[in-house]
Motif scaffolding. Sequence first.
Motif, PDB file in Angstrom:
ATOM      1  N   HIS A 157      -3.509  41.568  -9.562  1.00  0.00           N
ATOM      2  CA  HIS A 157      -3.382  40.757  -8.102  1.00  0.00           C
ATOM      3  C   HIS A 157      -1.703  40.297  -8.274  1.00  0.00           C
ATOM      4  O   HIS A 157      -1.277  40.209  -9.483  1.00  0.00           O
ATOM      5  N   ILE A 158      -1.240  39.967  -7.263  1.00  0.00           N
ATOM      6  CA  ILE A 158       0.054  40.080  -7.045  1.00  0.00           C
ATOM      7  C   ILE A 158       0.788  38.572  -6.978  1.00  0.00           C
ATOM      8  O   ILE A 158       1.742  38.493  -6.658  1.00  0.00           O
ATOM      9  N   TYR A 183       8.945  30.187   4.122  1.00  0.00           N
ATOM     10  CA  TYR A 183       8.717  31.554   3.850  1.00  0.00           C
ATOM     11  C   TYR A 183       8.377  32.627   5.088  1.00  0.00           C
ATOM     12  O   TYR A 183       7.258  32.079   5.755  1.00  0.00           O
ATOM     13  N   HIS A 184       9.039  33.634   5.125  1.00  0.00           N
ATOM     14  CA  HIS A 184       8.574  34.773   6.137  1.00  0.00           C
ATOM     15  C   HIS A 184       7.363  35.018   5.987  1.00  0.00           C
ATOM     16  O   HIS A 184       6.342  35.346   6.950  1.00  0.00           O
ATOM     17  N   HIS A 185       6.600  35.519   4.826  1.00  0.00           N
ATOM     18  CA  HIS A 185       5.424  35.880   4.441  1.00  0.00           C
ATOM     19  C   HIS A 185       4.313  34.854   4.855  1.00  0.00           C
ATOM     20  O   HIS A 185       3.264  35.254   5.272  1.00  0.00           O
ATOM     21  N   ASN A 186       4.640  33.672   4.849  1.00  0.00           N
ATOM     22  CA  ASN A 186       3.592  32.709   5.371  1.00  0.00           C
ATOM     23  C   ASN A 186       3.229  32.733   6.753  1.00  0.00           C
ATOM     24  O   ASN A 186       2.132  32.352   7.163  1.00  0.00           O
ATOM     25  N   THR A 222       2.335  35.391   8.168  1.00  0.00           N
ATOM     26  CA  THR A 222       1.228  36.090   8.351  1.00  0.00           C
ATOM     27  C   THR A 222      -0.166  35.459   8.223  1.00  0.00           C
ATOM     28  O   THR A 222      -1.213  36.281   8.208  1.00  0.00           O
ATOM     29  N   ALA A 258       3.381  32.569  -0.301  1.00  0.00           N
ATOM     30  CA  ALA A 258       4.410  33.250  -0.894  1.00  0.00           C
ATOM     31  C   ALA A 258       5.247  32.797  -2.097  1.00  0.00           C
ATOM     32  O   ALA A 258       5.788  33.428  -2.970  1.00  0.00           O
ATOM     33  N   HIS A 307       3.867  34.743  -5.174  1.00  0.00           N
ATOM     34  CA  HIS A 307       4.384  35.948  -5.228  1.00  0.00           C
ATOM     35  C   HIS A 307       5.853  35.768  -6.005  1.00  0.00           C
ATOM     36  O   HIS A 307       6.253  36.777  -6.777  1.00  0.00           O
ATOM     37  N   MET A 308       6.770  34.799  -5.832  1.00  0.00           N
ATOM     38  CA  MET A 308       7.826  34.610  -6.419  1.00  0.00           C
ATOM     39  C   MET A 308       7.660  34.221  -8.064  1.00  0.00           C
ATOM     40  O   MET A 308       8.215  34.668  -8.864  1.00  0.00           O
ATOM     41  N   ARG A 311       5.084  34.495  -9.810  1.00  0.00           N
ATOM     42  CA  ARG A 311       4.758  35.749 -10.615  1.00  0.00           C
ATOM     43  C   ARG A 311       5.724  36.645 -11.023  1.00  0.00           C
ATOM     44  O   ARG A 311       5.615  37.228 -12.126  1.00  0.00           O
TER      45      ARG A 311
END
Lengths: 139, 139, 139
Positions: free
Chosen positions: B45-46, B79-82, B84, B89, B92-93, B95
């Motif tokens: 998982h990422i 965060y842009h990712h959030n 969605t 997000a 992901h960093m 990690r």
Amino acid sequence: MKHYRHELWFNVPTRRAFINVTPQIAACLHESTIQEGLALVNAMHITASVFINDDERGLHQDYEDWLEQLAPHEPIHQYHHNRTGEDNADAHMKRQVMGREVVVAVTEGRLDLGPWEQIFYGEFDGRRRKRVLVKIIGE
Amino acid sequence: MKHYRHELWFNVPTRRAFINVTPQIAACLHESTIQEGLALVNAMHITASVFINDDERGLHQDYEDWLEQLAPHEPIHQYHHNRTGEDNADAHMKRQVMGREVVVAVTEGRLDLGPWEQIFYGEFDGRRRKRVLVKIIGE
Amino acid sequence: MKHYRHELWFNVPTRRAFINVTPQIAACLHESTIQEGLALVNAMHITASVFINDDERGLHQDYEDWLEQLAPHEPIHQYHHNRTGEDNADAHMKRQVMGREVVVAVTEGRLDLGPWEQIFYGEFDGRRRKRVLVKIIGE
């Protein structure tokens, strides 16, 4: 033991970019005919990364912003390395955060990836030809 | 060449945690009967890591604090990712700093680790079922 | 399948240093007589790194400054880990940024490196004897 080697070439028109190379790595694996083993995918240049994460545009923008915050490109003269005539010291740092390489398990002839795992080429000093190495060993 | 594959499953009750998986990886190696080779251990998982470091509670608290400083969870909307609908997000960093995988040498049927090296699962977005892949090749 | 194992020993007189170990890894590969495979090179200690980047003094100074900014050595008491009597918590963090290990492809008996890729031992808590493991598998 079987072994397979292939180079992927890139010429990214911008300084920085993230490119999904999963289909190309899968094609390499298919060509290798290796069923069980390990696949190494590494940047051959020291201002680029290969890493595994999500193929989501917002996240890539977040990585771009975050890496720029951790290791800003400017002012260029803040880095000793750039006194050699380079302007890419920040790229050498960004690449360390994101990593040089991934090793992926090969199982039953497939890349043994989790549900959202995608392999990316991370370019931090583009606008020239650079390479990624794919080396697969197994049987 | 021998090859071995096993998945470890986790369901961490908190958002973040570090779990020592060295005994489980050693058990996998024993089961594989491989004496000489390489063991890949990777998060599938990422928003999770596999890494090697010290099994010391104070250090784990330091990692928690440090990663939160490098990539804060909040404010979520930074965060842009959030946008969605996610709120992970930062995971992901974190990690990327701690890494996706480790490759460990296998020598005389044992994990060839230094005196303090222990293998950890690093969870940065828990409270759901997630996996680690163990792939060992050798003879 | 052939396999090869060797330990490199270091006793760095300073707390931190970057040492180019590429010639030593190449000598290991030669000794192994392996023509095709994978070479794992990893720090056996958890306050040191093995990484690949450029052999340029200015860049190494930049890494030193940058890592010190990301995870400062002082004040020592800012880290829980240092309450155990250690003063090296920062070294455990710096090592995560730079990485524990590299995996290098072996092709036609040579380390399959890009034009500027050099393998470094990164010491973050020196002044004592520490080791790097070289494990090569292949044929």
